[in-house]
Design an enzyme around this catalytic site. Structure first.
Site, PDB file in Angstrom:
ATOM      1  N   ARG A 161       0.833  -1.202   0.000  1.00 26.56           N
ATOM      2  CA  ARG A 161       0.000   0.000   0.000  1.00 26.56           C
ATOM      3  C   ARG A 161       0.865   1.248   0.000  1.00 26.56           C
ATOM      4  O   ARG A 161       1.957   1.258   0.568  1.00 26.56           O
ATOM      5  CB  ARG A 161      -0.901   0.023   1.242  1.00 26.56           C
ATOM      6  N   SER A 178       7.829  -5.364   6.342  1.00 23.44           N
ATOM      7  CA  SER A 178       7.413  -6.360   7.335  1.00 23.44           C
ATOM      8  C   SER A 178       8.114  -7.705   7.181  1.00 23.44           C
ATOM      9  O   SER A 178       7.483  -8.755   7.071  1.00 23.44           O
ATOM     10  CB  SER A 178       5.900  -6.536   7.255  1.00 23.44           C
ATOM     11  N   ASP A 188       5.825  -3.746  10.269  1.00 22.82           N
ATOM     12  CA  ASP A 188       4.376  -3.492  10.316  1.00 22.82           C
ATOM     13  C   ASP A 188       3.842  -3.445  11.737  1.00 22.82           C
ATOM     14  O   ASP A 188       2.968  -2.640  12.055  1.00 22.82           O
ATOM     15  CB  ASP A 188       3.588  -4.508   9.477  1.00 22.82           C
TER      16      ASP A 188
END
Length: 498
Positions: free
Chosen positions: A108, A177, A230
């Site tokens: 994203r 992440s 994350d």
């Protein structure tokens, strides 16, 4: 008719009758086949059992590993990585900031306009992009060039609702992440890939440098102000709006956790202690392994055939990437050993990872009287259209076994964090402290039965009094928002007049 002809006719008649008997026998299936189905399912259920006593053993083992990981590098299966985040956002951050959130099969890009004290997030936009499977095992340059091309396109669409400060370089928080050894707030070396990624030439390199080189190749004028995992991003995003947030857990494609540790409880920390006295620790708990984890032959086979055998064992029994595959393996065994779908194993049932966790979530939560969702999913996924209600009930039962085990093991991990922070008990005369754990990830957000099972189990482990002080709070998009606000709190222009 002669004797020979009669003999042939009789023989043919016997053969036809025998063939007919075989067909009838096959249609009826072998005697005891259903009993074999039930035997396999019962054995699987018993091996996946997670009574409270076992979960406490899992938690004890995780706490031992947490201490070992904090004591020295390489001392534990839990890396307990120092995040270099010792001051979390406080809600006073202001300006336009971007975030790139790479943590699974999608990434994203976000932009936030922060309004300063009391105003929070004034405006936000995001876009989500699927990563082509070929790039997950290609080269570092190919992956980062693809990502930066999408990021540049997103920046080019910046509207009048967002107000970049003239003369200043745009700043980005990078949520990455995967296991990284950080050397500062904005640099870190990739230790290994997980979640299906396997790009050898990135391992051992600074991922911020790799991203920056790609931005330079594309002519994108942007500075990476913060590199975060994350879970660290989710923790920061939660803390931006709620001072009671003390930890974060990701339950999505993969799984991980981060929490606020006392700096003086980190023996491997070098140099002066931070002024806040705290440090956010990225546990990398997906790599936890213990003899107390309830593993089955299906889990062991999945692990042996994975890209990273022997690693990420905890993640492989409780995260979104693997739950559907475990169910498929059990169904495949039922088809082979108990003719669950007839005399042959349906070809598509043999395809690894063809059954995703969204599919088992939908089937598990099917409330129709004839389990129509199960019918449709099996037609779409496996081209199997001859299931009976009895068979469909078994399929739902297997989904429930796999999801329940995963959810309860997740709860044991959360218990470990609360115990390490001293939040699992209330001492006599002590003020009840509220603790919020930010939860992010599609598995937790969308798989309702999984979420309910996790929350119920955590209450069971903590007891009524303590569980009343603990809250699991959904932080949707928390990791991306957290990266953006950490970029703000670590801005090159922090403290300068607007």
């Amino acid at each position: 008719m002669g004797k020979v002809a009669v003999g042939i006719a009789v023989a043919c008649g016997v053969a036809v009758a025998a063939a007919a008997a075989v067909v009838i026998h096959r249609r009826m299936k072998k005697p005891g086949t259903w009993a074999k189905v039930m035997e396999i399912v019962k054995d699987f259920e018993e091996k996946c059992a997670t009574p409270v006593s076992r979960l406490r053993q899992v938690s004890d083992a995780m706490i031992v590993e947490m201490h070992a990981g904090l004591a020295s590098e390489g001392g534990s299966k839990l890396k307990m990585l120092i995040s270099y985040v010792d001051n979390l956002p406080n809600g006073r951050e202001k300006g336009l900031f971007y975030a790139l959130d790479l943590g699974g099969t999608n990434f994203r890009v976000l932009r936030l306009q922060l309004g300063g004290r009391g105003r929070g997030i004034v405006n936000q936009q995001f876009a989500e992009v699927a990563i082509p499977p070929s790039l997950m095992t290609g080269t570092s340059a190919e992956l980062f060039d693809f990502i930066v091309a999408e990021l540049a396109q997103f920046v080019a669409q910046e509207g009048s609702d967002f107000e970049p400060t003239p003369g200043r370089q745009r700043e980005l928080g990078f949520t990455f992440s995967f296991p990284v050894m950080q050397t500062s707030i904005a640099s870190g070396t990739l230790l290994k890939w997980t979640k299906g990624f396997n790009i050898n030439d990135t391992v051992g390199k600074d991922v911020v440098a790799e991203l920056t080189k790609s931005m330079e190749r594309h002519g994108l004028d942007m500075r990476v102000a913060a590199l975060v995992n994350d879970t660290v991003g989710t923790l920061a995003g939660g803390r931006f709006v709620n001072d009671d947030v003390v930890a974060a857990v990701i339950l999505g494609t993969g799984s991980n956790a981060a929490y606020i540790e006392r700096a003086n409880a980190i023996p491997k920390w070098q140099g002066p202690l931070p002024r806040s006295g705290e440090m956010v620790i990225n546990m990398e708990w997906g790599n936890f392994k213990s003899a107390h984890l309830p593993l089955t032959e299906y889990d062991l086979e999945l692990d042996a055939e994975s890209l990273n055998p022997g690693e990420q064992i905890y993640e492989k029994v409780m995260s979104g990437m693997y739950l559907g595959e475990i169910v498929r393996r059990v169904l495949c065994w039922l088809a082979q050993e108990a003719a669950f779908f007839g005399d042959t194993v349906p070809p598509k049932l043999k395809v690894p990872f063809i059954l995703g966790t969204p599919a088992i979530s939908a089937m598990h939560q099917d409330t129709s009287h004839d389990l129509k969702v199960v019918i449709n999913r099996f037609k779409e996924t496996f081209e199997i259209s001859n299931t009976t209600l009895k068979m469909r009930l078994v399929i739902v039962q297997i989904c429930n076994i796999v999801a329940t085990r995963g959810a309860r093991l997740s709860a044991a991990g959360i218990l470990s964090i609360l115990r390490k922070m001293g939040r699992d008990t209330i001492k006599e005369g002590e003020k009840r402290q509220r603790a919020v754990i930010g939860m992010d990830g599609g598995l937790y957000e969308h798989y309702t039965e999984y979420r309910k099972s996790l929350e119920s189990c955590l209450n069971e482990l903590l007891g009524e009094e303590v569980s009343g002080t603990i809250e699991l709070e959904l932080a949707s998009d928390g990791s991306g928002i957290g990266a953006a606000v950490l970029a703000a709190s670590h801005s090159l222009y922090l403290g300068r007049d607007d």
